[in-house]
Scaffold this active site. Structure first.
Site, PDB file in Angstrom:
ATOM      1  N   SER A   1       3.166   2.466  -1.147  1.00  0.00           N
ATOM      2  CA  SER A   1       2.572   2.340   0.184  1.00  0.00           C
ATOM      3  C   SER A   1       1.398   1.352   0.152  1.00  0.00           C
ATOM      4  O   SER A   1       1.317   0.425   0.969  1.00  0.00           O
ATOM      5  CB  SER A   1       2.097   3.724   0.647  1.00  0.00           C
ATOM      6  OG  SER A   1       1.224   3.640   1.751  1.00  0.00           O
TER       7      SER A   1
ATOM      8  N   LYS B   1       1.587  -3.060   1.273  1.00  0.00           N
ATOM      9  CA  LYS B   1       0.707  -3.629   2.294  1.00  0.00           C
ATOM     10  C   LYS B   1      -0.127  -4.775   1.724  1.00  0.00           C
ATOM     11  O   LYS B   1      -0.351  -5.784   2.387  1.00  0.00           O
ATOM     12  CB  LYS B   1      -0.198  -2.536   2.878  1.00  0.00           C
ATOM     13  CG  LYS B   1       0.578  -1.605   3.805  1.00  0.00           C
ATOM     14  CD  LYS B   1      -0.274  -0.464   4.325  1.00  0.00           C
ATOM     15  CE  LYS B   1      -0.456   0.597   3.289  1.00  0.00           C
ATOM     16  NZ  LYS B   1      -0.943   1.888   3.803  1.00  0.00           N
TER      17      LYS B   1
ATOM     18  N   HIS C   1      -8.776  -2.899  -2.007  1.00  0.00           N
ATOM     19  CA  HIS C   1      -8.276  -1.719  -1.304  1.00  0.00           C
ATOM     20  C   HIS C   1      -8.836  -0.455  -1.934  1.00  0.00           C
ATOM     21  O   HIS C   1      -8.914  -0.339  -3.150  1.00  0.00           O
ATOM     22  CB  HIS C   1      -6.750  -1.681  -1.371  1.00  0.00           C
ATOM     23  CG  HIS C   1      -6.160  -0.584  -0.535  1.00  0.00           C
ATOM     24  ND1 HIS C   1      -5.882  -0.752   0.795  1.00  0.00           N
ATOM     25  CD2 HIS C   1      -5.826   0.685  -0.839  1.00  0.00           C
ATOM     26  CE1 HIS C   1      -5.404   0.377   1.278  1.00  0.00           C
ATOM     27  NE2 HIS C   1      -5.359   1.271   0.312  1.00  0.00           N
TER      28      HIS C   1
ATOM     29  N   ARG D   1       5.595  11.371   5.837  1.00  0.00           N
ATOM     30  CA  ARG D   1       4.988  12.050   4.679  1.00  0.00           C
ATOM     31  C   ARG D   1       3.858  12.958   5.123  1.00  0.00           C
ATOM     32  O   ARG D   1       3.686  14.060   4.600  1.00  0.00           O
ATOM     33  CB  ARG D   1       4.451  11.008   3.686  1.00  0.00           C
ATOM     34  CG  ARG D   1       5.549  10.321   2.887  1.00  0.00           C
ATOM     35  CD  ARG D   1       5.017   9.065   2.226  1.00  0.00           C
ATOM     36  NE  ARG D   1       3.913   9.342   1.314  1.00  0.00           N
ATOM     37  CZ  ARG D   1       2.964   8.475   0.997  1.00  0.00           C
ATOM     38  NH1 ARG D   1       2.981   7.255   1.507  1.00  0.00           N
ATOM     39  NH2 ARG D   1       2.009   8.810   0.164  1.00  0.00           N
TER      40      ARG D   1
ATOM     41  N   ASP E   1       6.473   1.371   5.748  1.00  0.00           N
ATOM     42  CA  ASP E   1       5.309   2.202   5.417  1.00  0.00           C
ATOM     43  C   ASP E   1       4.823   2.963   6.633  1.00  0.00           C
ATOM     44  O   ASP E   1       4.436   4.125   6.540  1.00  0.00           O
ATOM     45  CB  ASP E   1       4.177   1.361   4.832  1.00  0.00           C
ATOM     46  CG  ASP E   1       2.988   2.245   4.440  1.00  0.00           C
ATOM     47  OD1 ASP E   1       3.176   3.125   3.586  1.00  0.00           O
ATOM     48  OD2 ASP E   1       1.897   2.082   5.007  1.00  0.00           O
TER      49      ASP E   1
HETATM   50  N1  URA Z   1      -3.329   5.061   1.383  1.00  0.00           N
HETATM   51  C1  URA Z   1      -2.196   4.418   1.721  1.00  0.00           C
HETATM   52  O1  URA Z   1      -2.228   3.315   2.263  1.00  0.00           O
HETATM   53  N2  URA Z   1      -1.025   4.994   1.457  1.00  0.00           N
HETATM   54  C2  URA Z   1      -0.929   6.205   0.857  1.00  0.00           C
HETATM   55  O2  URA Z   1       0.185   6.657   0.649  1.00  0.00           O
HETATM   56  C3  URA Z   1      -2.113   6.871   0.521  1.00  0.00           C
HETATM   57  C4  URA Z   1      -3.312   6.279   0.783  1.00  0.00           C
END
Ligand code: URA
Ligand code: CA
Length: 444
Positions: A183, A187, A82, A168, A161
């Protein structure tokens, strides 16, 4: 329990208990707590922060807010990757192919671009026929057959999320370490990988502008991963300038193919080799990340990465001939050169603004759901430290609208700072952070 007490508690700076965190996460996901109360709570978290335990509880509660993916039908150690988000961050496409070519299965779920950052799923959609929404059983079958697949993250995963990120985004609470860490990690955990390699971007084009914040974010995510038995390794990499040469969608697919053909830019390729080497190590195919890096290099040189990329494209319904003929990808109407106005060294790039300029051309979205144009973007092959001569082409604007393109060309020149004196190239990889601790990888 009630939400007002929880908001008050965080407002005064106390740590929340697991059950309080779960109360607001599940309550919000189910629509039982309104946006305005969660907005206040998010701002309190932004101001007061969260400790290690709270951040881990938040992450796990978010995972429970939606479905989780079971990848146990895929043989071998599944390693996910990621990026915290950047500009010209064309890493995932070649990386998945190169890792899969070396026998580590990659079942990757990716996102779309938002704001100044690009997203892998948008890029893939520029390949004619390529399907990004694939039922989970079929996704698993493709990984078992081909070794890798990249799909859009299912909307049923981590409901919390989806709702919190959108909130946010409009309440000035994106750039909080516990909120970003939970966050991202929720995931990754929900999508089922056994091990995770994180590319934490730092600098002008990243969420984390300062190295110390990026280190803290990386450390927080590594701790969360390890606390749930998913070995996590983070690299902190530079985003003070675009990583690759292409900022857009079709053109980033072209750049991915160039990487697999051994013609990628040095910095982009180095990040891919580093992350890929780590993935091969965590996936049990290399004895060390250094050996893994060599294996990634070999898969570029012997063409097995490109072959794998074509197989993945074909398995997901796309036309693999795009790798031989880029004209099969969406093309812009206009290509407008951007010429240097003076001799000089490139000293600085306003990377976030450059990403936003690509979005202005149509390559990205300023808000969720905006339609994007896959053909447009910016080619910017120059890097900090390069010398350019007056009148030399330093970039190309790809646009479907001549006026917009000309405006962008003018704007781009304002976002690149020149100097008469030689400027030092930027560092690339700053730190590796794992359960063993922190390793510094650059000279100040
Ligand atoms: N990428 C994400 O998936 N979440 C965040 O809060 C910031 C960047
Ligand atoms: Ca990009």
């Amino acid at each position: 329990m009630n939400i007002i007490d929880i908001i008050e508690k965080k407002k005064y700076g106390s740590a929340l208990e697991g059950k309080e965190i779960d109360y607001f996460v599940q309550g919000y996901s189910k629509g039982e707590i309104p946006d305005y109360q969660i907005s206040a709570l998010l701002m309190a978290i932004w101001c007061r922060g969260m400790n290690k335990e709270e951040t881990a509880e938040l992450t796990l509660s978010m995972v429970r807010s939606g479905k989780t993916i079971d990848l146990s039908k895929i043989k071998g150690i599944k390693v996910d990757k990621h990026s915290s988000g950047g500009v010209a961050d064309t890493v995932s496409l070649p990386l998945v192919a190169l890792v899969a070519a070396n026998g580590v299965p990659v079942a990757k779920m990716s996102g779309r671009g938002l704001g100044h950052t690009g997203g892998t799923i948008d890029k893939l959609e520029s390949i004619p026929g390529f399907k990004v929404e694939i039922p989970i059983d079929e996704f698993i079958n493709i990984v078992n057959k081909v070794g890798g697949a990249i799909v859009a993250q299912s909307s049923e995963l981590v409901i919390a999320d989806k709702k919190m990120y959108a909130l946010r985004d409009v309440t000035g609470t994106v750039d909080s370490i516990p909120l970003i860490a939970s966050s991202i990690m929720s995931k990754k955990i929900a999508s089922g990988a056994d091990a995770i390699v994180l590319d934490v971007k730092v600098g002008k084009g990243a969420f984390m502008k300062k190295l110390n914040d990026a280190r803290k974010l990386a450390k927080t995510m590594v701790e969360i991963g390890d606390s749930v038995g998913r070995e996590t390794v983070a690299y902190i990499t530079d985003m003070n300038q675009p990583l690759g040469d292409a900022i857009g969608n079709s053109i980033e697919v072209e750049e991915a193919v160039n990487v697999l053909n051994g013609k990628g830019g040095k910095r982009l390729v180095e990040v891919i080799k580093t992350l890929g080497g780590e993935m091969l190590y965590l996936g049990g195919k290399a004895k060390s990340s250094a050996e893994g890096k060599k294996m990634i290099e070999n898969a570029i040189e012997n063409g097995s990465g490109l072959k794998k990329f074509k197989e993945i494209i074909a398995a997901q319904g796309g036309n693999p001939e795009i790798t031989e003929d880029f004209s099969l990808l969406p093309q812009p109407k206009f290509r407008i050169p951007v010429k240097a106005e003076e001799d000089g060294y490139i000293k600085e790039m306003e990377t976030e603004e450059i990403g936003k300029l690509a979005a202005f051309l149509g390559a990205g979205r300023m808000k969720k759901g905006d339609k994007i144009n896959l053909a447009v973007g910016i080619m910017l092959p120059k890097k900090v430290g390069d010398f350019v001569k007056k009148g030399e082409d330093i970039a190309t604007i790809l646009s479907d609208d001549r006026e917009k393109g000309k405006e962008a060309a003018k704007e781009l020149l304002k976002l690149i700072k020149f100097s008469k004196n030689p400027a030092k190239p930027l560092p690339l990889i700053y730190y590796k952070i794992s359960k063993e601790g922190e390793e510094k990888l650059f000279n100040e």
